[in-house]
Scaffold this motif. Structure first.
Motif, PDB file in Angstrom:
ATOM      1  N   ARG A  74     -20.414  19.775  -2.281  1.00 52.82           N
ATOM      2  CA  ARG A  74     -19.114  19.455  -2.873  1.00 52.82           C
ATOM      3  C   ARG A  74     -19.000  17.943  -2.963  1.00 52.82           C
ATOM      4  O   ARG A  74     -19.463  17.215  -2.074  1.00 52.82           O
ATOM      5  N   VAL A  75     -18.402  17.471  -4.022  1.00 53.69           N
ATOM      6  CA  VAL A  75     -18.267  16.038  -4.256  1.00 53.69           C
ATOM      7  C   VAL A  75     -16.795  15.645  -4.125  1.00 53.69           C
ATOM      8  O   VAL A  75     -15.935  16.224  -4.787  1.00 53.69           O
ATOM      9  N   VAL A  76     -16.538  14.681  -3.268  1.00 54.56           N
ATOM     10  CA  VAL A  76     -15.185  14.157  -3.082  1.00 54.56           C
ATOM     11  C   VAL A  76     -15.134  12.778  -3.738  1.00 54.56           C
ATOM     12  O   VAL A  76     -15.817  11.853  -3.297  1.00 54.56           O
ATOM     13  N   ASN A  77     -14.358  12.655  -4.792  1.00 51.92           N
ATOM     14  CA  ASN A  77     -14.261  11.377  -5.494  1.00 51.92           C
ATOM     15  C   ASN A  77     -13.046  10.611  -4.975  1.00 51.92           C
ATOM     16  O   ASN A  77     -11.908  10.900  -5.320  1.00 51.92           O
ATOM     17  N   ALA A  78     -13.309   9.620  -4.132  1.00 57.51           N
ATOM     18  CA  ALA A  78     -12.247   8.811  -3.546  1.00 57.51           C
ATOM     19  C   ALA A  78     -12.146   7.451  -4.231  1.00 57.51           C
ATOM     20  O   ALA A  78     -11.708   6.473  -3.630  1.00 57.51           O
ATOM     21  N   SER A  79     -12.558   7.394  -5.495  1.00 54.97           N
ATOM     22  CA  SER A  79     -12.566   6.132  -6.245  1.00 54.97           C
ATOM     23  C   SER A  79     -11.177   5.811  -6.787  1.00 54.97           C
ATOM     24  O   SER A  79     -10.415   6.714  -7.143  1.00 54.97           O
ATOM     25  N   ILE A  80     -10.882   4.514  -6.847  1.00 59.60           N
ATOM     26  CA  ILE A  80      -9.590   4.034  -7.348  1.00 59.60           C
ATOM     27  C   ILE A  80      -9.845   2.885  -8.321  1.00 59.60           C
ATOM     28  O   ILE A  80     -10.583   1.939  -8.003  1.00 59.60           O
ATOM     29  N   SER A  81      -9.221   2.947  -9.474  1.00 61.07           N
ATOM     30  CA  SER A  81      -9.358   1.846 -10.446  1.00 61.07           C
ATOM     31  C   SER A  81      -8.821   0.557  -9.827  1.00 61.07           C
ATOM     32  O   SER A  81      -7.771   0.544  -9.186  1.00 61.07           O
ATOM     33  N   GLY A  82      -9.581  -0.515 -10.014  1.00 60.33           N
ATOM     34  CA  GLY A  82      -9.179  -1.812  -9.473  1.00 60.33           C
ATOM     35  C   GLY A  82      -9.598  -2.046  -8.038  1.00 60.33           C
ATOM     36  O   GLY A  82      -9.340  -3.122  -7.483  1.00 60.33           O
ATOM     37  N   GLU A  83     -10.266  -1.077  -7.428  1.00 62.81           N
ATOM     38  CA  GLU A  83     -10.659  -1.203  -6.025  1.00 62.81           C
ATOM     39  C   GLU A  83     -11.649  -2.337  -5.803  1.00 62.81           C
ATOM     40  O   GLU A  83     -12.534  -2.592  -6.626  1.00 62.81           O
ATOM     41  N   THR A  84     -11.484  -3.024  -4.685  1.00 60.87           N
ATOM     42  CA  THR A  84     -12.392  -4.090  -4.274  1.00 60.87           C
ATOM     43  C   THR A  84     -13.148  -3.645  -3.026  1.00 60.87           C
ATOM     44  O   THR A  84     -12.850  -2.599  -2.443  1.00 60.87           O
ATOM     45  N   THR A  85     -14.093  -4.455  -2.601  1.00 68.17           N
ATOM     46  CA  THR A  85     -14.832  -4.101  -1.382  1.00 68.17           C
ATOM     47  C   THR A  85     -13.910  -4.119  -0.166  1.00 68.17           C
ATOM     48  O   THR A  85     -14.080  -3.303   0.751  1.00 68.17           O
ATOM     49  N   SER A  86     -12.937  -4.998  -0.138  1.00 71.50           N
ATOM     50  CA  SER A  86     -12.016  -5.029   1.010  1.00 71.50           C
ATOM     51  C   SER A  86     -11.157  -3.771   1.042  1.00 71.50           C
ATOM     52  O   SER A  86     -10.879  -3.220   2.116  1.00 71.50           O
TER      53      SER A  86
END
Length: 219
Positions: A74-86
């Protein structure tokens, strides 16, 4: 004679007990083997389907590819537009606790670079995320990025180089540049000239898949 019968009955009961224990252990082992693997994707707009129809980004394509290959995951996509490494560093502990992933795909750094943020700071954040993943028994995969040449040679080389350094430091697989075969083709970008179109995402997955497949098959 009664003593012999009693001993025989006790042996029979002991044999049954061990048989039941063995069956329970085999059942637990089979369940553990069949449990789906969890893939956590921690990224920015390139992974969050910015400007795309839902299900057309590379993360959704990855999930479908896993099914096609009959890999139970199963793939959990926890990505957010504009996200930085911090931002990714701050969010990762809770995501690890919640999802307990077997794999963590880290696709971050592009927004740090586009904002001209210091490379050492981004590198430190990525280092912390790799360490967190490994500490939680998750195998990380690092996805690299390049900056446009207008940011200057010194900055772009330091930025690109940090991914290779971290991959070597943590002995983790690396996809050097996920936009290989996309970045040089303007027709594969949305009007903002920053975000790839849906047509580009199969190419992005094709860049990632050869590195990710051996990882998920090895564990």
């Amino acid at each position: 004679m009664f003593a012999v019968l009693k001993i025989s009955a006790l042996k029979s009961m002991e044999l049954k007990r061990w048989t039941i224990c063995g069956l329970l252990m085999l059942s637990a082992s089979a369940y553990a083997h069949s449990a789906p693997k969890t893939v956590l994707v921690l990224g920015d707009s390139l992974s969050a389907e910015y400007g795309l129809n839902r299900g057309s980004g590379w993360v959704a394509l990855l999930e479908r590819k896993l099914k096609t290959e009959k890999i139970d995951a199963r793939v959990v996509n926890a990505s957010i537009s504009g996200e930085t490494t911090s931002g990714g560093r701050a969010r990762l502990p809770a995501l690890l606790a919640q999802h307990k992933p077997d794999y963590v795909i880290i696709e971050l750094g592009a927004n740090d670079g586009l904002r001209g943020l210091p490379v050492p700071a981004a590198q430190d954040n990525l280092r912390a995320m790799l360490a967190m993943a490994q500490k939680n028994n998750a195998k990380p995969l690092l996805l690299g990025m390049r900056m446009p040449p207008n940011y200057g040679r010194a900055y772009t080389e330091r930025f690109f180089g940090m991914y290779g350094k971290l991959a070597k430091e943590y002995k983790t697989p690396l996809v050097p540049f996920i936009l290989e075969g996309v970045a040089e083709k303007p027709n594969l970008f949305q009007p903002d000239r920053l975000h790839p179109t849906a047509q580009a995402h199969p190419i992005i997955l094709a860049n990632i898949w050869p590195t990710f497949l051996p990882m998920i098959k090895s564990k």
